[in-house]
Design a protein around this motif. Sequence first.
Motif, mmCIF file in Angstrom:
data_model
loop_
_atom_site.group_PDB
_atom_site.id
_atom_site.type_symbol
_atom_site.label_atom_id
_atom_site.label_comp_id
_atom_site.label_asym_id
_atom_site.label_seq_id
_atom_site.Cartn_x
_atom_site.Cartn_y
_atom_site.Cartn_z
ATOM 1 N N VAL A 102 -6.742 -5.984 -2.855
ATOM 2 C CA VAL A 102 -7.531 -6.562 -1.769
ATOM 3 C C VAL A 102 -8.002 -5.457 -0.830
ATOM 4 C CG1 VAL A 102 -6.402 -8.823 -1.840
ATOM 5 C CG2 VAL A 102 -5.447 -7.035 -0.382
ATOM 6 N N GLU A 103 -9.126 -5.710 -0.211
ATOM 7 C CA GLU A 103 -9.713 -4.749 0.723
ATOM 8 C C GLU A 103 -9.383 -5.150 2.150
ATOM 9 O OE1 GLU A 103 -11.223 -1.979 -0.223
ATOM 10 O OE2 GLU A 103 -10.985 -2.516 -2.328
ATOM 11 N N TYR A 104 -9.518 -4.207 3.055
ATOM 12 C CA TYR A 104 -9.261 -4.493 4.462
ATOM 13 C C TYR A 104 -10.174 -5.621 4.939
ATOM 14 C CZ TYR A 104 -9.358 -4.098 9.483
ATOM 15 O OH TYR A 104 -9.302 -4.390 10.819
ATOM 16 N N GLY A 105 -9.602 -6.601 5.585
ATOM 17 C CA GLY A 105 -10.400 -7.682 6.149
ATOM 18 C C GLY A 105 -10.751 -8.789 5.174
ATOM 19 N N GLN A 106 -10.370 -8.612 3.913
ATOM 20 C CA GLN A 106 -10.708 -9.626 2.907
ATOM 21 C C GLN A 106 -9.949 -10.926 3.194
ATOM 22 O OE1 GLN A 106 -10.460 -8.176 -1.100
ATOM 23 N NE2 GLN A 106 -10.257 -10.216 -1.967
ATOM 24 N N PRO A 107 -10.634 -12.059 3.170
ATOM 25 C CA PRO A 107 -9.933 -13.320 3.418
ATOM 26 C C PRO A 107 -8.943 -13.633 2.305
ATOM 27 C CG PRO A 107 -12.325 -13.616 3.375
ATOM 28 C CD PRO A 107 -12.054 -12.236 2.904
ATOM 29 N N LEU A 108 -7.749 -14.030 2.682
ATOM 30 C CA LEU A 108 -6.708 -14.307 1.692
ATOM 31 C C LEU A 108 -6.500 -15.805 1.533
ATOM 32 C CD1 LEU A 108 -4.111 -11.689 2.993
ATOM 33 C CD2 LEU A 108 -5.758 -11.391 1.132
ATOM 34 N N MET A 109 -6.345 -16.473 2.674
ATOM 35 C CA MET A 109 -6.105 -17.913 2.590
ATOM 36 C C MET A 109 -6.557 -18.575 3.886
ATOM 37 S SD MET A 109 -1.941 -17.920 2.829
ATOM 38 C CE MET A 109 -1.719 -16.647 1.574
ATOM 39 N N ARG A 110 -6.789 -19.869 3.749
ATOM 40 C CA ARG A 110 -7.285 -20.633 4.900
ATOM 41 C C ARG A 110 -6.199 -21.613 5.338
ATOM 42 N NH1 ARG A 110 -10.359 -25.387 5.282
ATOM 43 N NH2 ARG A 110 -10.582 -25.444 3.024
ATOM 44 N N ILE A 111 -5.912 -21.582 6.633
ATOM 45 C CA ILE A 111 -4.909 -22.484 7.192
ATOM 46 C C ILE A 111 -5.656 -23.583 7.974
ATOM 47 C CG2 ILE A 111 -2.842 -22.672 8.650
ATOM 48 C CD1 ILE A 111 -2.463 -20.692 6.383
ATOM 49 N N GLY A 112 -5.515 -24.815 7.501
ATOM 50 C CA GLY A 112 -6.169 -25.919 8.188
ATOM 51 C C GLY A 112 -5.178 -26.660 9.063
ATOM 52 N N GLU A 113 -5.719 -27.501 9.902
ATOM 53 C CA GLU A 113 -4.830 -28.280 10.781
ATOM 54 C C GLU A 113 -4.043 -29.295 9.981
ATOM 55 O OE1 GLU A 113 -6.672 -30.013 14.214
ATOM 56 O OE2 GLU A 113 -7.625 -28.097 14.718
ATOM 57 N N ALA A 114 -2.773 -29.472 10.407
ATOM 58 C CA ALA A 114 -1.941 -30.483 9.738
ATOM 59 C C ALA A 114 -2.528 -31.862 10.035
ATOM 60 C CB ALA A 114 -0.506 -30.379 10.260
ATOM 61 N N GLN A 115 -2.350 -32.749 9.062
ATOM 62 C CA GLN A 115 -2.913 -34.115 9.260
ATOM 63 C C GLN A 115 -2.182 -34.853 10.362
ATOM 64 O OE1 GLN A 115 -5.628 -35.228 7.364
ATOM 65 N NE2 GLN A 115 -5.616 -33.070 6.785
ATOM 66 N N ALA B 150 0.870 -1.169 0.000
ATOM 67 C CA ALA B 150 0.000 0.000 0.000
ATOM 68 C C ALA B 150 0.907 1.218 0.000
ATOM 69 C CB ALA B 150 -0.888 0.007 1.235
ATOM 70 N N MET B 151 0.789 2.049 -0.995
ATOM 71 C CA MET B 151 1.628 3.238 -1.106
ATOM 72 C C MET B 151 3.107 2.916 -0.913
ATOM 73 S SD MET B 151 -0.097 6.662 0.221
ATOM 74 C CE MET B 151 -0.690 6.244 1.819
ATOM 75 N N LYS B 152 3.569 1.888 -1.580
ATOM 76 C CA LYS B 152 4.981 1.496 -1.542
ATOM 77 C C LYS B 152 5.426 0.966 -0.187
ATOM 78 C CE LYS B 152 8.805 3.359 -3.704
ATOM 79 N NZ LYS B 152 9.590 4.494 -4.211
ATOM 80 N N LEU B 153 4.499 0.827 0.738
ATOM 81 C CA LEU B 153 4.847 0.182 2.005
ATOM 82 C C LEU B 153 4.594 -1.312 1.816
ATOM 83 C CD1 LEU B 153 5.540 0.283 5.061
ATOM 84 C CD2 LEU B 153 3.110 0.600 5.484
ATOM 85 N N MET B 154 5.644 -2.101 2.004
ATOM 86 C CA MET B 154 5.526 -3.543 1.829
ATOM 87 C C MET B 154 5.158 -4.170 3.168
ATOM 88 S SD MET B 154 6.090 -4.061 -1.311
ATOM 89 C CE MET B 154 6.584 -2.954 -2.636
ATOM 90 N N ASN B 155 3.921 -4.633 3.281
ATOM 91 C CA ASN B 155 3.462 -5.230 4.527
ATOM 92 C C ASN B 155 3.594 -6.742 4.451
ATOM 93 O OD1 ASN B 155 2.117 -2.813 5.918
ATOM 94 N ND2 ASN B 155 1.182 -2.784 3.897
ATOM 95 N N GLU B 156 4.478 -7.284 5.233
ATOM 96 C CA GLU B 156 4.613 -8.739 5.273
ATOM 97 C C GLU B 156 3.549 -9.279 6.223
ATOM 98 O OE1 GLU B 156 8.575 -9.980 6.222
ATOM 99 O OE2 GLU B 156 9.338 -9.358 4.260
ATOM 100 N N VAL B 157 2.702 -10.137 5.691
ATOM 101 C CA VAL B 157 1.629 -10.697 6.501
ATOM 102 C C VAL B 157 2.085 -12.052 7.018
ATOM 103 C CG1 VAL B 157 -0.781 -11.442 6.512
ATOM 104 C CG2 VAL B 157 -0.070 -9.490 5.102
ATOM 105 N N THR B 158 1.984 -12.224 8.321
ATOM 106 C CA THR B 158 2.417 -13.493 8.903
ATOM 107 C C THR B 158 1.204 -14.319 9.306
ATOM 108 O OG1 THR B 158 2.583 -12.419 11.053
ATOM 109 C CG2 THR B 158 4.599 -12.581 9.771
ATOM 110 N N SER B 159 1.408 -15.619 9.327
ATOM 111 C CA SER B 159 0.334 -16.515 9.751
ATOM 112 C C SER B 159 0.291 -16.522 11.275
ATOM 113 C CB SER B 159 0.595 -17.930 9.236
ATOM 114 O OG SER B 159 -0.414 -18.796 9.735
ATOM 115 N N HIS B 160 -0.919 -16.441 11.822
ATOM 116 C CA HIS B 160 -1.020 -16.490 13.277
ATOM 117 C C HIS B 160 -1.212 -17.918 13.761
ATOM 118 C CE1 HIS B 160 -5.337 -16.658 12.433
ATOM 119 N NE2 HIS B 160 -5.104 -15.683 11.592
ATOM 120 N N ALA B 161 -1.312 -18.844 12.812
ATOM 121 C CA ALA B 161 -1.513 -20.237 13.209
ATOM 122 C C ALA B 161 -0.579 -21.137 12.409
ATOM 123 C CB ALA B 161 -2.963 -20.647 12.947
ATOM 124 N N GLY B 162 -0.215 -22.248 12.985
ATOM 125 C CA GLY B 162 0.533 -23.250 12.247
ATOM 126 C C GLY B 162 -0.441 -24.207 11.581
ATOM 127 N N GLY B 163 -0.016 -24.819 10.479
ATOM 128 C CA GLY B 163 -0.900 -25.779 9.816
ATOM 129 C C GLY B 163 -0.549 -25.910 8.354
#
Lengths: 338, 150
Positions: free
Chosen positions: B137-150, B111-124
């Motif tokens: 993308v808009e604020y709050g828009q879902p990007l990806m789903r992290i499921g539990e590891a098998q 956003a405006m040349k600011l590179m925001n690294e998004v980290t996962s808050h969960a492992g999986g």
Amino acid sequence: MKNKILAILKENPGSVSGNEISDRIGISRSAVWKHVGQLRRDGHQIEARTNRGYQLIREADILSAKTLSDALAAHGLADYIQAVEIVDETDSTNEMAKRAAAAGAPGRSLFIARYQTAGRGRRGYTWVSQADLNLTCSLLLRPEADAREMASATLFAGLCTAQGLNLLVDAQEERPFAGIKWPNDLIAKSSGKKLGGILTETAMEENRVAYLVIGIGLNLNQTHFPDDLAASATSLRLECDRPFRRLDILCAVLRRFQALEGLLLDRAAWIGSYRALLLTLGKTVRIVEQGRPAWIGQAVDLDEEGELVVLDARGQRQTVRSGAVSVRGLMGYHPTTL
Amino acid sequence: MQIQDMIELMKQMKRNGISLVELESEGSRLRLEKPVHAETPGTAQAGEAEDTRRITAPAESPAVQPPVQDGQWITAPVVGVYYAAPSPEDDPFVQVGSTVEAGMTVCIIEAMKLMNEVTSHAGGVVREILVHDGQRVEYGQPLMRIGEAQ
């Protein structure tokens, strides 16, 4: 010993006799002469005149842990900068800062390299810099902020850096020197060429800012640029026709961060100063955004978040949030067609 | 009021978390209402097109219903452009099937040349990615789903 002599020369900007130096540090005049020779080989410019003694004309541009900590102390920055990491060579100072941040480095840590092997600009653009000629450093900050409050951190970093340059250069050249091309390219106003750039990165954890890294690359004493950059890039030395010391620039810029950091989240407090340095408004601009053909418009305003507002060919106001913005008359851009 | 002004108004509503605006001027009335659940996972395509539809049919409920899959959603912390990789030459941070640890960078939003690294808050394991490289993308828009590891 030579450092003691250098300290005495710095205390006496006029000149100081060989006798006085030899008395003060208890060595012979011929030993003083030998050490002065060593200082000259280190790059310090020292004149020796009959009956007058020695005069320090210009201190060498030496970047080391010692000269850096001395300079920070001399500029009242010793309490501001919490940690320093200085290396001869690194991939990029932003990567240094991010690795250190992940390992728990405190806010207001400074990372500096004499040479960057993989300096980076936005989205993988490389930043080419010759060893020892230019300033490449990164500042790590840890603002207590929500992710969305960081929206104009790039503008803030551009403002602090441009003001630092102007503090140092205007004091001697007596003219407004550096301006900003939105959002944060540093432009020499007289030539319209780029003096340097900033790459700002954050890490977000659960919508909170874990850290903010501000990477600053400034062309100081480089006098030759590759052909493809010559029309758009310049250096302080080329603009002002004199050499610059990296530590002088660094400290001038850090002093602006020191003065303004508390206002980082209070955009209203500094956006006016930013606008005053902004060279983009009122100009024809070419916008390249991902997934959309390039288009040309007139930059007319900043919105309340600091985003650029551009009138397109149909007179519609469009907000530019990302992508590359070229400005007519700056950095060698003179569009005739898209 | 021009359509462009309405779109701008809707953007500002979204950005500032305003759910209702009523406007009356020169004999015409406009009511813009944003359903409260518009920013929950599942309305992945929330964007200008959908907002425009809501003007004409404000009472209509959103076409997309929240999904019922397991796992945790990583949502966009800011408005901006989604990048899957550190630079155009690099491999993506993650792909469907990648294993992630908490704290790992999964994408960048510019956003405006600011590179925001998004980290996962969960492992999986990354179960699905709803956005593509270079997408706005808009604020709050879902990007990806992290499921539990098998």
